[in-house]
Design an enzyme around this catalytic site. Structure first.
Site, PDB file in Angstrom:
ATOM      1  N   THR A 176      -0.210   4.016   1.848  1.00  9.50           N
ATOM      2  CA  THR A 176      -0.903   3.826   0.569  1.00  9.50           C
ATOM      3  C   THR A 176      -1.337   2.371   0.439  1.00  9.50           C
ATOM      4  OG1 THR A 176       0.382   5.577  -0.462  1.00  9.50           O
ATOM      5  CG2 THR A 176      -0.576   3.954  -1.956  1.00  9.50           C
TER       6      THR A 176
ATOM      7  N   SER B  77      -4.873  -0.627   0.011  1.00  6.84           N
ATOM      8  CA  SER B  77      -6.256  -0.886   0.436  1.00  6.84           C
ATOM      9  C   SER B  77      -6.399  -0.853   1.960  1.00  6.84           C
ATOM     10  CB  SER B  77      -6.739  -2.225  -0.121  1.00  6.84           C
ATOM     11  OG  SER B  77      -5.862  -3.255   0.268  1.00  6.84           O
TER      12      SER B  77
ATOM     13  N   ASP C 112       0.674   2.550   8.008  1.00  9.72           N
ATOM     14  CA  ASP C 112       0.717   2.033   6.633  1.00  9.72           C
ATOM     15  C   ASP C 112       0.603   0.510   6.645  1.00  9.72           C
ATOM     16  OD1 ASP C 112       0.971   1.904   3.883  1.00  9.72           O
ATOM     17  OD2 ASP C 112       3.025   2.655   3.805  1.00  9.72           O
TER      18      ASP C 112
ATOM     19  N   ALA D  20       1.504  -3.313   4.499  1.00 11.10           N
ATOM     20  CA  ALA D  20       2.714  -3.976   3.986  1.00 11.10           C
ATOM     21  C   ALA D  20       2.287  -5.158   3.125  1.00 11.10           C
ATOM     22  CB  ALA D  20       3.591  -4.454   5.140  1.00 11.10           C
TER      23      ALA D  20
ATOM     24  N   GLU E 261       6.732   6.335   0.763  1.00 12.78           N
ATOM     25  CA  GLU E 261       6.466   5.620   2.026  1.00 12.78           C
ATOM     26  C   GLU E 261       7.742   5.566   2.871  1.00 12.78           C
ATOM     27  OE1 GLU E 261       2.909   2.662   0.484  1.00 12.78           O
ATOM     28  OE2 GLU E 261       4.946   1.906   0.499  1.00 12.78           O
TER      29      GLU E 261
ATOM     30  N   LYS F 179      -0.458 -11.535   5.569  1.00 16.31           N
ATOM     31  CA  LYS F 179       0.807 -10.845   5.263  1.00 16.31           C
ATOM     32  C   LYS F 179       1.967 -11.302   6.157  1.00 16.31           C
ATOM     33  CE  LYS F 179      -1.319  -8.011   2.354  1.00 16.31           C
ATOM     34  NZ  LYS F 179      -1.386  -6.583   2.509  1.00 16.31           N
TER      35      LYS F 179
END
Ligand code: 5RP
Length: 220
Positions: free
Chosen positions: A28, A30, A81, A83, A103, A121
């Protein structure tokens, strides 16, 4: 290169990890949304997907990708996914989008967790990004006091209810040098549903979208 372009380049590189006939676990946020767009080009060779949120499920369906209930699936080969933060041991903070519980469940089932991020990130020590904790509403104040005792500043996420009907407390001011032990401590607080530390189940593969293209690394 913009942050979105970096996210997209990581998402494009993650497609290599998806096999024919797979039921893919889909995250989930952007960055995961860029991945869904790429997955749509491959949908004829896919069996389908398991979604980590209602938002992701509806996006997958809009793209014509069949969404399976996790209870109807025996195994998931790969979960892709994003983070909020990831360190050198591929431990993560997740849940900025509030989908941390589902998740974590999909990540637990998946054989391989492929984390896709832009280079902003990457961190040495987790904790600058406030740690999201999903909490049963009636335990909100009790859990907040326990989190303060652990050294953080708990802040209730305003006007937000998770897909599971719970609230989120974001914990500021942490510096998590031993993320796995902190994850265990928070899991031990009654009223906590899930915390956004993914240290006990880190990513297996990290794809960093960066200026100059995507870098793919396997966890040592
Ligand atoms: C959602 C998440 C996301 O993976 C995380 O917040 C990163 O989001 P984005 O890709 O939008 O930066 O954990 O619950």
């Amino acid at each position: 290169m913009s942050q979105d372009q970096m996210k997209k380049s990581a998402a494009v590189a993650a497609i290599e990890f998806v096999g024919d006939g797979d039921i893919v676990g889909v995250g989930t946020g952007s960055t995961a949304n860029f991945f869904i767009e790429e997955l749509a080009y491959k949908k004829s060779s896919l069996k389908g997907a398991v979604a980590s949120s209602e938002g992701t499920a509806s996006r997958l369906k809009q793209h014509g990708i069949k969404v399976y209930d996790l209870n109807d699936v025996d195994s998931i080969r790969v979960y892709v996914d994003g983070a909020d933060e990831i360190n050198g041991g591929f431990e993560m903070i997740k849940g900025g989008g509030g989908a941390l519980t589902r998740e974590k469940i999909v990540a637990a089932v998946a054989k391989q967790f492929v984390c896709i991020v832009d280079e902003t990130k990457l961190v040495e020590t987790l904790g600058k990004f406030p740690l999201p904790i999903e909490v049963i509403p009636m335990a909100r104040e009790y859990v907040a006091r326990c989190l303060a005792d652990l050294g953080g500043k708990p802040v209730l996420r305003k006007d937000f209810i998770t897909d599971n009907g719970n609230v989120i407390i974001d914990v500021e001011g942490l510096s998590l040098t031993d993320a796995a032990s902190f994850e265990n401590k928070v899991n031990g607080i009654v009223g906590v549903v899930t915390n956004g530390l993914f240290a006990l189940r880190p990513a297996d593969v990290l794809i960093v979208g960066a200026v100059g293209g995507a870098r793919v690394t396997q966890r040592a």
